[in-house]
Design a protein around this motif. Structure first.
Motif, PDB file in Angstrom:
ATOM      1  N   PRO A   1      -1.320   8.402   5.106  1.00  0.00           N
ATOM      2  CA  PRO A   1      -0.876   6.990   3.810  1.00  0.00           C
ATOM      3  C   PRO A   1      -2.214   6.570   4.021  1.00  0.00           C
ATOM      4  O   PRO A   1      -2.451   6.015   2.869  1.00  0.00           O
TER       5      PRO A   1
ATOM      6  N   HIS B   1       1.053  -1.412   0.048  1.00  0.00           N
ATOM      7  CA  HIS B   1      -0.056  -0.188   0.027  1.00  0.00           C
ATOM      8  C   HIS B   1       0.865   1.702  -0.011  1.00  0.00           C
ATOM      9  O   HIS B   1       0.406   2.294  -1.052  1.00  0.00           O
ATOM     10  N   TYR B   2       1.759   1.335   1.061  1.00  0.00           N
ATOM     11  CA  TYR B   2       2.695   2.286   1.182  1.00  0.00           C
ATOM     12  C   TYR B   2       4.504   2.099   1.705  1.00  0.00           C
ATOM     13  O   TYR B   2       4.436   0.788   2.341  1.00  0.00           O
TER      14      TYR B   2
ATOM     15  N   TYR C   1      -5.322  11.580  -3.603  1.00  0.00           N
ATOM     16  CA  TYR C   1      -4.593   9.981  -4.768  1.00  0.00           C
ATOM     17  C   TYR C   1      -4.990   9.422  -5.227  1.00  0.00           C
ATOM     18  O   TYR C   1      -5.380   9.443  -6.142  1.00  0.00           O
TER      19      TYR C   1
ATOM     20  N   SER D   1      -1.547   3.252  -5.111  1.00  0.00           N
ATOM     21  CA  SER D   1      -3.069   2.953  -5.342  1.00  0.00           C
ATOM     22  C   SER D   1      -3.430   1.745  -6.116  1.00  0.00           C
ATOM     23  O   SER D   1      -2.972   1.583  -7.127  1.00  0.00           O
TER      24      SER D   1
ATOM     25  N   GLU E   1      -4.604   8.609   1.619  1.00  0.00           N
ATOM     26  CA  GLU E   1      -4.443   8.650   0.316  1.00  0.00           C
ATOM     27  C   GLU E   1      -4.650  10.213   0.369  1.00  0.00           C
ATOM     28  O   GLU E   1      -4.802  10.762  -0.892  1.00  0.00           O
TER      29      GLU E   1
ATOM     30  N   ASN F   1       3.084   6.181  -2.787  1.00  0.00           N
ATOM     31  CA  ASN F   1       1.928   5.609  -1.835  1.00  0.00           C
ATOM     32  C   ASN F   1       1.457   5.141  -3.443  1.00  0.00           C
ATOM     33  O   ASN F   1       1.910   5.581  -4.851  1.00  0.00           O
TER      34      ASN F   1
END
Length: 202
Positions: A155, A62-63, A184, A90, A158, A88
């Motif tokens: 995060p 995910h990040y 994001y 997505s 996002e 990040n």
């Protein structure tokens, strides 16, 4: 009682009252057995060349957070970061990379503050490639760049937000504003005030 004796007694009483007032005002401090707890403000751990990864429920990355150094302070649960780089990933393949000179992981570990030469770049996989976005074989195309001096990023959600001046640039021009919230996942940027833009047609 003579007038002289009356003056002496009055002077003695006045002296006693003044002495009692100063003692009550704090010159005499009563002893106490209770002691204030000592709060240590030094770091309890320090990491160099740190890399932290967070995965979603499906096991996908995910990040990730890279930092030249990570220093944690237990008295306020803040973690200071040197040259942090937050990336990040997505679901739609968009990759957002945020970097700065300094940063801080806030208590709870969910939000990150970045300051001093903050640069955020949103990129998407090339339309000719549909490989894994985490693969080095899949080139990314820069679509949007955001510059500011301070920003707070969530995060997990996002979302990035700042009340400071921001410069946004892309292939068609640049936009300046005071304050911004960037989403994001949706690829959407909300500007708060004093928005000015320059558009350059292709």
């Amino acid at each position: 009682m003579t007038y002289r004796n009356h003056l002496i007694i009055s002077a003695v009483l006045m002296l006693m009252l003044v002495t009692g007032y100063w003692a009550y005002d704090g010159s005499i401090v009563p002893a106490s057995n209770s002691q204030s707890p000592i709060i240590r403000q030094d770091a309890d751990y320090f990491l160099v060349d740190a890399l932290v990864k967070e995965y979603d429920l499906t096991g996908a990355l995910h990040y990730q957070l890279k930092s030249d150094s990570i220093t944690h302070y237990p008295h306020n649960d803040n973690t200071l970061l040197q040259l942090p780089v937050l990336t990040n990933f997505s679901d739609n393949g968009q990759v957002t990379t945020s970097r700065s000179e300094n940063g801080k992981l806030l208590p709870g570990g969910k939000d990150i503050e970045l300051w001093d030469n903050v640069v955020i770049i949103q990129s998407s996989p090339s339309k000719k490639q549909h490989a894994d976005v985490h693969s080095s074989e899949n080139p990314l195309k820069q679509e949007l760049r955001m510059d500011t001096d301070f920003i707070t990023i969530s995060p997990d959600l996002e979302v990035a937000s700042t009340d400071r001046p921001v410069l946004i640039t892309n292939d068609t021009g640049e936009t300046r504003a005071i304050g911004m919230t960037a989403y994001y996942k949706q690829g959407r940027v909300q500007l708060k005030s004093r928005v000015r833009g320059v558009y350059e047609p292709e």
